[in-house]
Motif scaffolding. Structure first.
Motif, PDB file in Angstrom:
ATOM      1  N   VAL A  33      41.602  43.007  36.335  1.00 46.81           N
ATOM      2  CA  VAL A  33      43.037  43.153  36.490  1.00 46.81           C
ATOM      3  C   VAL A  33      43.435  43.393  35.095  1.00 46.81           C
ATOM      4  N   LEU A  34      43.250  42.700  34.229  1.00 50.52           N
ATOM      5  CA  LEU A  34      43.452  42.538  32.858  1.00 50.52           C
ATOM      6  C   LEU A  34      43.398  43.982  32.207  1.00 50.52           C
ATOM      7  N   GLU A  35      41.844  44.308  32.506  1.00 50.93           N
ATOM      8  CA  GLU A  35      41.492  45.668  32.115  1.00 50.93           C
ATOM      9  C   GLU A  35      42.438  46.837  32.563  1.00 50.93           C
ATOM     10  N   ILE A  36      42.632  46.670  33.727  1.00 50.30           N
ATOM     11  CA  ILE A  36      43.347  47.973  34.501  1.00 50.30           C
ATOM     12  C   ILE A  36      44.547  47.950  33.895  1.00 50.30           C
ATOM     13  N   LEU A  37      45.386  47.033  33.768  1.00 51.51           N
ATOM     14  CA  LEU A  37      46.580  47.107  32.960  1.00 51.51           C
ATOM     15  C   LEU A  37      46.811  47.217  31.614  1.00 51.51           C
ATOM     16  N   SER A  38      45.735  47.027  31.028  1.00 49.14           N
ATOM     17  CA  SER A  38      45.776  47.127  29.555  1.00 49.14           C
ATOM     18  C   SER A  38      45.454  48.836  29.401  1.00 49.14           C
ATOM     19  N   LYS A  39      44.797  49.408  30.065  1.00 49.09           N
ATOM     20  CA  LYS A  39      44.519  50.740  30.260  1.00 49.09           C
ATOM     21  C   LYS A  39      45.982  51.545  30.694  1.00 49.09           C
ATOM     22  N   SER A  40      46.718  50.913  31.200  1.00 47.50           N
ATOM     23  CA  SER A  40      47.926  51.668  31.866  1.00 47.50           C
ATOM     24  C   SER A  40      49.035  52.008  30.911  1.00 47.50           C
ATOM     25  N   THR A  41      49.571  53.365  30.526  1.00 46.05           N
ATOM     26  CA  THR A  41      50.237  53.635  29.569  1.00 46.05           C
ATOM     27  C   THR A  41      51.813  53.669  29.865  1.00 46.05           C
ATOM     28  N   GLY A  42      51.925  53.695  30.917  1.00 48.35           N
ATOM     29  CA  GLY A  42      53.543  54.122  31.419  1.00 48.35           C
ATOM     30  C   GLY A  42      54.192  52.749  31.676  1.00 48.35           C
ATOM     31  N   GLU A  43      55.441  52.907  32.025  1.00 48.22           N
ATOM     32  CA  GLU A  43      56.304  51.799  32.283  1.00 48.22           C
ATOM     33  C   GLU A  43      56.079  51.030  33.437  1.00 48.22           C
ATOM     34  N   LYS A  44      55.756  51.678  34.529  1.00 51.83           N
ATOM     35  CA  LYS A  44      55.578  51.419  35.685  1.00 51.83           C
ATOM     36  C   LYS A  44      54.162  51.722  36.159  1.00 51.83           C
ATOM     37  N   ILE A  53      44.188  47.918  41.419  1.00 54.30           N
ATOM     38  CA  ILE A  53      44.611  46.438  41.224  1.00 54.30           C
ATOM     39  C   ILE A  53      44.544  45.817  42.683  1.00 54.30           C
ATOM     40  N   PHE A  54      44.963  46.273  43.747  1.00 51.69           N
ATOM     41  CA  PHE A  54      44.811  45.622  45.113  1.00 51.69           C
ATOM     42  C   PHE A  54      43.492  45.760  45.670  1.00 51.69           C
ATOM     43  N   SER A  55      42.684  46.559  45.156  1.00 52.71           N
ATOM     44  CA  SER A  55      41.271  46.811  45.717  1.00 52.71           C
ATOM     45  C   SER A  55      40.526  45.697  44.981  1.00 52.71           C
ATOM     46  N   THR A  56      41.025  45.479  43.847  1.00 55.41           N
ATOM     47  CA  THR A  56      39.987  44.488  42.782  1.00 55.41           C
ATOM     48  C   THR A  56      40.556  43.014  43.457  1.00 55.41           C
ATOM     49  N   LEU A  57      41.841  42.819  44.023  1.00 60.47           N
ATOM     50  CA  LEU A  57      42.131  41.500  44.343  1.00 60.47           C
ATOM     51  C   LEU A  57      41.831  41.393  45.817  1.00 60.47           C
ATOM     52  N   SER A  58      41.412  42.323  46.587  1.00 62.30           N
ATOM     53  CA  SER A  58      40.969  42.158  48.058  1.00 62.30           C
ATOM     54  C   SER A  58      39.684  41.718  48.181  1.00 62.30           C
ATOM     55  N   LEU A  59      39.143  41.118  49.324  1.00 63.29           N
ATOM     56  CA  LEU A  59      37.797  40.808  49.613  1.00 63.29           C
ATOM     57  C   LEU A  59      36.861  42.158  49.595  1.00 63.29           C
ATOM     58  N   LEU A 156      41.370  50.455  50.972  1.00 60.53           N
ATOM     59  CA  LEU A 156      41.180  50.617  52.386  1.00 60.53           C
ATOM     60  C   LEU A 156      40.166  49.647  52.769  1.00 60.53           C
ATOM     61  N   ARG A 157      40.279  48.989  53.863  1.00 60.72           N
ATOM     62  CA  ARG A 157      39.243  48.068  54.319  1.00 60.72           C
ATOM     63  C   ARG A 157      39.309  48.354  55.773  1.00 60.72           C
ATOM     64  N   THR A 158      37.836  48.650  56.332  1.00 59.14           N
ATOM     65  CA  THR A 158      37.612  48.725  57.835  1.00 59.14           C
ATOM     66  C   THR A 158      36.896  47.649  58.545  1.00 59.14           C
ATOM     67  N   VAL A 159      36.751  47.525  59.867  1.00 53.66           N
ATOM     68  CA  VAL A 159      36.020  46.619  60.518  1.00 53.66           C
ATOM     69  C   VAL A 159      35.249  47.247  61.578  1.00 53.66           C
ATOM     70  N   GLU A 160      34.092  46.757  61.743  1.00 53.77           N
ATOM     71  CA  GLU A 160      33.097  47.553  62.977  1.00 53.77           C
ATOM     72  C   GLU A 160      33.284  46.906  64.034  1.00 53.77           C
ATOM     73  N   ILE A 161      33.472  47.596  65.219  1.00 52.45           N
ATOM     74  CA  ILE A 161      33.419  47.267  66.334  1.00 52.45           C
ATOM     75  C   ILE A 161      32.281  47.861  67.373  1.00 52.45           C
ATOM     76  N   THR A 162      32.141  47.455  68.487  1.00 53.47           N
ATOM     77  CA  THR A 162      31.112  48.117  69.480  1.00 53.47           C
ATOM     78  C   THR A 162      32.055  48.633  70.626  1.00 53.47           C
ATOM     79  N   LEU A 163      31.838  49.952  70.781  1.00 54.76           N
ATOM     80  CA  LEU A 163      32.463  50.424  72.003  1.00 54.76           C
ATOM     81  C   LEU A 163      31.281  51.367  72.627  1.00 54.76           C
ATOM     82  N   GLY A 164      31.060  51.235  74.237  1.00 50.68           N
ATOM     83  CA  GLY A 164      30.084  51.807  74.668  1.00 50.68           C
ATOM     84  C   GLY A 164      28.567  51.479  74.148  1.00 50.68           C
TER      85      GLY A 164
END
Ligand SMILES: [Zn+2]
Length: 451
Positions: A33-44, A53-59, A156-164
């Protein structure tokens, strides 16, 4: 960016609290996360940086699947509750934006104006959003999009299910139209189609998740979804208006006495089969489907087939209630004529200023998703009426709405909502293949049903 370490710590604390960040991964994730933020140049942060960032924080997807499967083994609702909350917390489902959408219930319909989905005025940006170029996916809903940065699918996270007996996966929609709106997608990139397995798949789904409805768009253009290249269903936790519509007629079939068939009291053409017996439901659904595909009634404008190909299709949509499975079969036809080049059974031109796009599965069930531009346009019309100002030329297409609301008594905003609901009900009537419910009863009697 100021106080960068403070911001990193905030993200880590968030992931500890909401995203089940493993303590053993904390140092690693923190540095990413530090690396992503360090490369960010804008205010926001940009959308891309936020995603990353959210992908890095997610399982990782494997951990998501592990947890989901372990919950699913005993309780489908608990599994979906957990997964849904996870996708909200990891910023994939844009809930705060969705809650800003205007929404009202009127005349038996739910009407929303969808401001959440970004309207790409820049064609280049739109192309990027829908492009799968450079990735492993063949289309925009393939599972291979999971984590694909060029389409902002990092989180994006997806989960597998069995149908038919086949592998499918479930994912929530980032800009969903209703409560816990998501899609079930075939793991294989194969075209949309409806056959006997569709009915079985839908029943498997509600057996796993009895608190959700699930349905398939018609597999033909103009009357269904936008992605016909890849088999998928839509569903979620909302009880839609059509689900609550009562029976105009109740019928029984001589060979399936454990099924109640209802011609639904609804502006579209819907047959509802109700039974606790899965086998009966799938067998009778198939009989109705096959009969409808070949049904022709030139007098009613129902053309089954011409040089363009087949025109009849169905949208099946299912929920589970204390009565058992309730399979709603929406009859559709996509034929065009000189008078109605966008479709004979499509919203007619006088309503296009409200809704011109296909009336798909969700609208056919009484939840109308209207374009974002309408919020401004309708507010403007209300102001004109309140101040007794004539309709300007550039708003000529809204003349009918203006004239109707102007003569209504009481609150102008409420009168406007009444008018929009009236138009949406007219659109549903336009999509009905049988304008008279008795015609639908006759169609069923020919298939062995009795009143
Ligand atoms: Zn695909």
């Amino acid at each position: 960016m100021k106080d960068i370490k403070k911001i990193v710590n905030k993200f880590i604390a968030y992931a500890d609290k909401y995203l089940e960040l493993n303590k053993n991964d904390e140092i690693f994730v923190k540095n990413r996360v530090l690396e992503i933020l360090s490369k960010s140049t804008g205010e926001k942060l940009t959308l891309e940086e936020r995603d990353e960032i959210f992908s890095t924080l997610s399982l990782m997807p494997s951990k998501i699947q592990e947890k989901f499967s372990s919950l699913l083994a005993t309780d489908g609702k608990a599994a979906m509750d957990w997964f849904y909350n996870y996708c909200v917390h990891n910023d994939y489902v844009k809930l705060s934006q969705l809650n800003k959408n205007p929404r009202f219930n009127r005349n038996g319909l739910i009407i929303t104006i969808n401001k959440a989905k970004p309207e790409f005025k820049n064609p280049q940006k739109a192309k990027q959003e829908n492009s799968v170029e450079g990735g492993f996916a063949e289309c925009v809903i393939c599972r291979e999009n999971e984590g694909f940065g060029l389409r902002n699918k990092r989180n994006l996270r997806t989960v597998e299910i069995t149908l038919g007996g086949e592998k499918w996966f479930w994912q929530f929609s980032p800009y969903g139209y209703f409560k816990e709106h998501g899609i079930a997608v075939n793991c294989k990139h194969i075209p949309m189609h409806i056959d006997k397995t569709t009915f079985i798949n839908l029943m498997d789904f509600v057996d796993l998740f009895p608190h959700y409805f699930i349905g398939s768009n018609a597999a033909l253009p103009r009357i269904g979804g936008s992605v016909l290249a890849h088999d998928h269903y839509q569903g979620g936790r909302e009880i839609l208006p059509m689900h609550q519509a009562t029976a105009a007629y109740t019928l029984y079939h001589k060979d399936y006495l454990d099924i109640i068939a209802e011609v639904v009291s609804w502006n579209g053409s819907v047959i509802r089969l109700v039974s606790k017996n899965r086998n009966s439901i799938s067998a009778l659904s198939e009989i109705i489907f096959n009969a409808w595909i070949n049904y022709e009634n030139v007098e009613l404008g129902i053309i089954a087939k011409d040089d363009e190909g087949f025109h009849n299709a169905i949208s099946p949509t299912l929920r589970k209630t204390e009565r058992g499975y309730e399979m709603n079969i929406i009859l559709r036809n996509n034929v065009v004529s000189k008078e109605f080049p966008d479709g004979v059974f499509h919203a007619h031109p006088q309503y296009h200023m409200i809704k011109k796009e296909s009336i798909g599965l969700i609208e056919a069930q009484g939840l109308f998703i209207l374009p974002g531009r309408l919020e401004k346009q309708l507010n403007y019309l209300e102001e004109l009426i309140k101040n007794n100002i004539a309709l300007p030329k550039e708003y000529a297409e809204f003349k009918m709405v203006y004239d109707h609301v102007k003569i209504m008594k009481g609150d102008v905003h409420e009168a406007m909502q009444n008018e929009i609901a009236r138009i949406c009900n007219c659109i549903l009537k336009d999509t009905a293949v049988f304008k008279d419910k008795k015609q639908m009863v006759n169609f069923l009697i020919d298939l062995g049903f009795n009143l």
